[in-house]
Design an enzyme around this catalytic site. Structure first.
Site, PDB file in Angstrom:
ATOM      1  N   GLU A   1      -4.486 -22.180  -6.254  1.00 58.61           N
ATOM      2  CA  GLU A   1      -4.024 -22.734  -4.985  1.00 58.61           C
ATOM      3  C   GLU A   1      -4.647 -24.097  -4.700  1.00 58.61           C
ATOM      4  OE1 GLU A   1      -3.645 -18.482  -2.632  1.00 58.61           O
ATOM      5  OE2 GLU A   1      -5.612 -19.362  -2.947  1.00 58.61           O
TER       6      GLU A   1
ATOM      7  N   THR B   1     -12.651  -6.562  -0.953  1.00 52.42           N
ATOM      8  CA  THR B   1     -12.367  -6.033  -2.289  1.00 52.42           C
ATOM      9  C   THR B   1     -11.396  -6.983  -2.995  1.00 52.42           C
ATOM     10  OG1 THR B   1     -10.445  -4.740  -1.597  1.00 52.42           O
ATOM     11  CG2 THR B   1     -12.596  -3.681  -1.401  1.00 52.42           C
TER      12      THR B   1
ATOM     13  N   ASP C   1      -5.380 -11.476   0.751  1.00 50.66           N
ATOM     14  CA  ASP C   1      -5.160 -12.914   0.936  1.00 50.66           C
ATOM     15  C   ASP C   1      -4.087 -13.482   0.021  1.00 50.66           C
ATOM     16  OD1 ASP C   1      -6.529 -12.689  -1.411  1.00 50.66           O
ATOM     17  OD2 ASP C   1      -8.157 -14.045  -0.896  1.00 50.66           O
TER      18      ASP C   1
ATOM     19  N   VAL D   1      -7.550 -15.110   5.639  1.00 49.86           N
ATOM     20  CA  VAL D   1      -7.044 -15.462   4.304  1.00 49.86           C
ATOM     21  C   VAL D   1      -7.741 -16.701   3.751  1.00 49.86           C
ATOM     22  CG1 VAL D   1      -4.768 -14.378   4.567  1.00 49.86           C
ATOM     23  CG2 VAL D   1      -5.076 -16.753   5.285  1.00 49.86           C
TER      24      VAL D   1
HETATM   25  N1  LIG Z   1     -10.348 -14.701   3.175  1.00 48.14           N
HETATM   26  C1  LIG Z   1     -10.982 -15.632   2.499  1.00 48.14           C
HETATM   27  O1  LIG Z   1     -11.193 -16.744   2.997  1.00 48.14           O
HETATM   28  C2  LIG Z   1     -11.500 -15.321   1.138  1.00 48.14           C
HETATM   29  C3  LIG Z   1     -12.423 -16.164   0.519  1.00 48.14           C
HETATM   30  C4  LIG Z   1     -12.951 -15.795  -0.713  1.00 48.14           C
HETATM   31  C5  LIG Z   1     -12.529 -14.614  -1.319  1.00 48.14           C
HETATM   32  N2  LIG Z   1     -11.587 -13.851  -0.717  1.00 48.14           N
HETATM   33  C6  LIG Z   1     -11.140 -12.588  -1.322  1.00 48.14           C
HETATM   34  O2  LIG Z   1     -12.193 -11.648  -1.128  1.00 48.14           O
HETATM   35  C7  LIG Z   1     -12.134 -10.654  -2.148  1.00 48.14           C
HETATM   36  C8  LIG Z   1     -13.513 -10.474  -2.746  1.00 48.14           C
HETATM   37  O3  LIG Z   1     -13.863 -11.633  -3.463  1.00 48.14           O
HETATM   38  P1  LIG Z   1     -15.114 -11.627  -4.447  1.00 48.14           P
HETATM   39  O4  LIG Z   1     -15.300 -13.010  -4.912  1.00 48.14           O
HETATM   40  O5  LIG Z   1     -16.252 -10.909  -3.807  1.00 48.14           O
HETATM   41  O6  LIG Z   1     -14.515 -10.705  -5.620  1.00 48.14           O
HETATM   42  P2  LIG Z   1     -15.322  -9.851  -6.698  1.00 48.14           P
HETATM   43  O7  LIG Z   1     -14.346  -9.543  -7.789  1.00 48.14           O
HETATM   44  O8  LIG Z   1     -16.602 -10.524  -7.057  1.00 48.14           O
HETATM   45  O9  LIG Z   1     -15.704  -8.500  -5.913  1.00 48.14           O
HETATM   46  C9  LIG Z   1     -14.756  -7.575  -5.499  1.00 48.14           C
HETATM   47  C10 LIG Z   1     -15.404  -6.195  -5.441  1.00 48.14           C
HETATM   48  O10 LIG Z   1     -14.449  -5.271  -4.887  1.00 48.14           O
HETATM   49  C11 LIG Z   1     -14.621  -4.044  -5.546  1.00 48.14           C
HETATM   50  N3  LIG Z   1     -13.425  -3.224  -5.345  1.00 48.14           N
HETATM   51  C12 LIG Z   1     -12.182  -3.370  -5.897  1.00 48.14           C
HETATM   52  N4  LIG Z   1     -11.349  -2.413  -5.441  1.00 48.14           N
HETATM   53  C13 LIG Z   1     -12.074  -1.671  -4.564  1.00 48.14           C
HETATM   54  C14 LIG Z   1     -11.763  -0.534  -3.761  1.00 48.14           C
HETATM   55  N5  LIG Z   1     -10.559   0.018  -3.789  1.00 48.14           N
HETATM   56  N6  LIG Z   1     -12.742  -0.040  -2.948  1.00 48.14           N
HETATM   57  C15 LIG Z   1     -13.985  -0.598  -2.925  1.00 48.14           C
HETATM   58  N7  LIG Z   1     -14.340  -1.657  -3.691  1.00 48.14           N
HETATM   59  C16 LIG Z   1     -13.394  -2.184  -4.490  1.00 48.14           C
HETATM   60  C17 LIG Z   1     -14.890  -4.429  -6.992  1.00 48.14           C
HETATM   61  O11 LIG Z   1     -15.518  -3.361  -7.716  1.00 48.14           O
HETATM   62  C18 LIG Z   1     -15.814  -5.645  -6.814  1.00 48.14           C
HETATM   63  O12 LIG Z   1     -17.175  -5.287  -6.800  1.00 48.14           O
HETATM   64  C19 LIG Z   1     -11.095 -11.152  -3.137  1.00 48.14           C
HETATM   65  O13 LIG Z   1      -9.905 -10.431  -2.926  1.00 48.14           O
HETATM   66  C20 LIG Z   1     -10.916 -12.611  -2.817  1.00 48.14           C
HETATM   67  O14 LIG Z   1      -9.627 -13.084  -3.147  1.00 48.14           O
HETATM   68  C21 LIG Z   1     -11.073 -14.165   0.488  1.00 48.14           C
END
Ligand SMILES: NC(=O)c1ccc[n+]([C@@H]2O[C@H](COP(=O)([O-])OP(=O)(O)OC[C@H]3O[C@@H](n4cnc5c(N)ncnc54)[C@H](O)[C@@H]3O)[C@@H](O)[C@H]2O)c1
Length: 349
Positions: free
Chosen positions: A62, A207, A233, A299
């Site tokens: 993105e 997650t 997101d 998001v």
């Molecule tokens: N809203 C925002 O501004 C924003 C910013 C950054 C990241 N994000 C999103 O946040 C999320 C997390 O990002 P990250 O960098 O920590 O990712 P990451 O991959 O480092 O961590 C995600 C964690 O979620 C766990 N997980 C997956 N499915 C699960 C479930 N059903 N129940 C419990 N745990 C579960 C995984 O085991 C992992 O430890 C991503 O989806 C990312 O796109 C959003």
């Protein structure tokens, strides 16, 4: 006259880590939240567009641009939930801040760390106006890269000092516990999401899964809690059962983007939402009652990255954690670009 028009300050990951440590992680989060809040309060002055997303089977890439007419910023960011299996980050990012008057870049920086910091600062900024008063315990579901940043922002800005951790991979929860040990949190590692939610006034879901997951079901959500939904997101990538959304007061960043990417993609396009900037500007109410369920359907929006770029650029004056990058062509005579190339030929040396 600046003699070095070719040079642009560049903050590497190494320099960003040094900058964060020099300032202090929690101070950085608090100061960054002040910049984000300042920009949210002047929301109408910004150019806004839903981010430009390029989807593939495994993830999304993105571009997130915005401008306030004086400065222009954009971030490159990806989201690839399967990356961690190969030792790669789910989310990586870098960004640029530019001078609108000349179009010249003023800063190029890593934004993987900065995204985690700005996301956490934004979450805590929203929770300050939406979470129930006196909240102390937060459920943190999804204990990956974003998790500790969220925990620290909520402690620094709301006084959260009790964490219920849950992740499908218990090693991720133990990693968070290890990383924040000694920082004064009372931590419980939970066996299920349901257990994590018990007793928590705030629930953060972060997650990563490229599907419509159901991290929280309706029966798990009691009245009066605040949900900070971070991980839903992308189109087809959500965390909450739609019934929760129907019971919640929903707060969003930029509706045209959130309706595509957020939890509310599950709802009709005219479902009422409140724009968070209006709450911060005092034109819409935040939490109105003790029993209300509030949801920040986060998001991530370009203005948060713009604020982060602005904040980092300002702090570099005191903490010069950057190097100069030879990024821009700067011929002696502006129109003699080819001449500059010619003079650099090994044959003319
Ligand atoms: N809203 C925002 O501004 C924003 C910013 C950054 C990241 N994000 C999103 O946040 C999320 C997390 O990002 P990250 O960098 O920590 O990712 P990451 O991959 O480092 O961590 C995600 C964690 O979620 C766990 N997980 C997956 N499915 C699960 C479930 N059903 N129940 C419990 N745990 C579960 C995984 O085991 C992992 O430890 C991503 O989806 C990312 O796109 C959003």
């Amino acid at each position: 006259m600046n003699k070095h028009l070719n040079l642009v300050p560049f903050v590497s990951v190494d320099h960003m880590m040094k900058l964060v440590h020099a300032i202090g992680v929690e101070t950085f989060l608090v100061e960054l939240a002040e910049f984000i809040e300042e920009d949210f309060r002047r929301w109408p002055y910004f150019d806004k567009t839903p981010r430009v997303a390029s989807h593939s089977a495994e993830g999304v890439i993105e571009l997130m641009p915005t401008s306030d007419g004086v400065l222009y910023g954009f971030k490159y960011v990806n989201g690839h939930p399967k990356n961690t299996r190969d030792g790669k980050q789910t989310v990586t990012a870098f960004g640029v801040l530019c001078d609108v008057a000349t179009g010249y870049p003023l800063l190029l920086t890593e934004m993987t760390l900065l995204t985690a910091l700005r996301t956490a600062a934004t979450s805590a900024m929203a929770a300050r106006v939406l979470a129930p008063a006196g909240a102390r315990r937060m459920a943190l579901i999804g204990n990956g890269a974003q998790a500790e940043f969220q925990a620290l922002a909520f402690r620094a800005m709301l006084g959260i000092d009790q964490l219920n951790l849950y992740d499908i991979d218990a090693a991720a929860s133990r990693k968070v516990q290890r990383n924040v040990a000694g920082l004064g949190f009372d931590i419980t590692i939970c066996a299920t999401a349901q257990e994590a939610v018990l007793g928590a006034q705030i629930v953060t879901t972060a997650t990563a899964d490229k599907q419509n997951a159901t991290i929280l079901t309706d029966n798990m959500v009691g009245s009066g809690i605040h949900i900070n939904g971070v991980g839903g997101d992308c189109p087809g990538k959500t965390e909450l059962h739609a019934d929760i959304l129907r019971r919640s007061s929903i707060f969003v960043e930029y509706p045209p983007q959130t309706r595509i990417e957020g939890e509310i993609q599950q709802l009709p396009a005219d479902h009422p939402v409140t724009e968070l900037w209006e709450v911060l500007a005092g034109t819409s109410p935040g939490r109105e009652s003790e029993s209300q369920i509030t949801l920040f359907d986060s998001v991530g929006f370009a203005i948060e990255d713009f604020s982060a770029l602005r904040y980092v650029r300002g702090r570099l004056a005191e903490f010069p954690m950057f190097e100069q990058l030879d990024l821009l062509a700067d011929p002696d005579e502006p129109r003699d670009l080819f001449g500059m190339l010619l003079r650099a030929s090994p044959l003319t040396a």
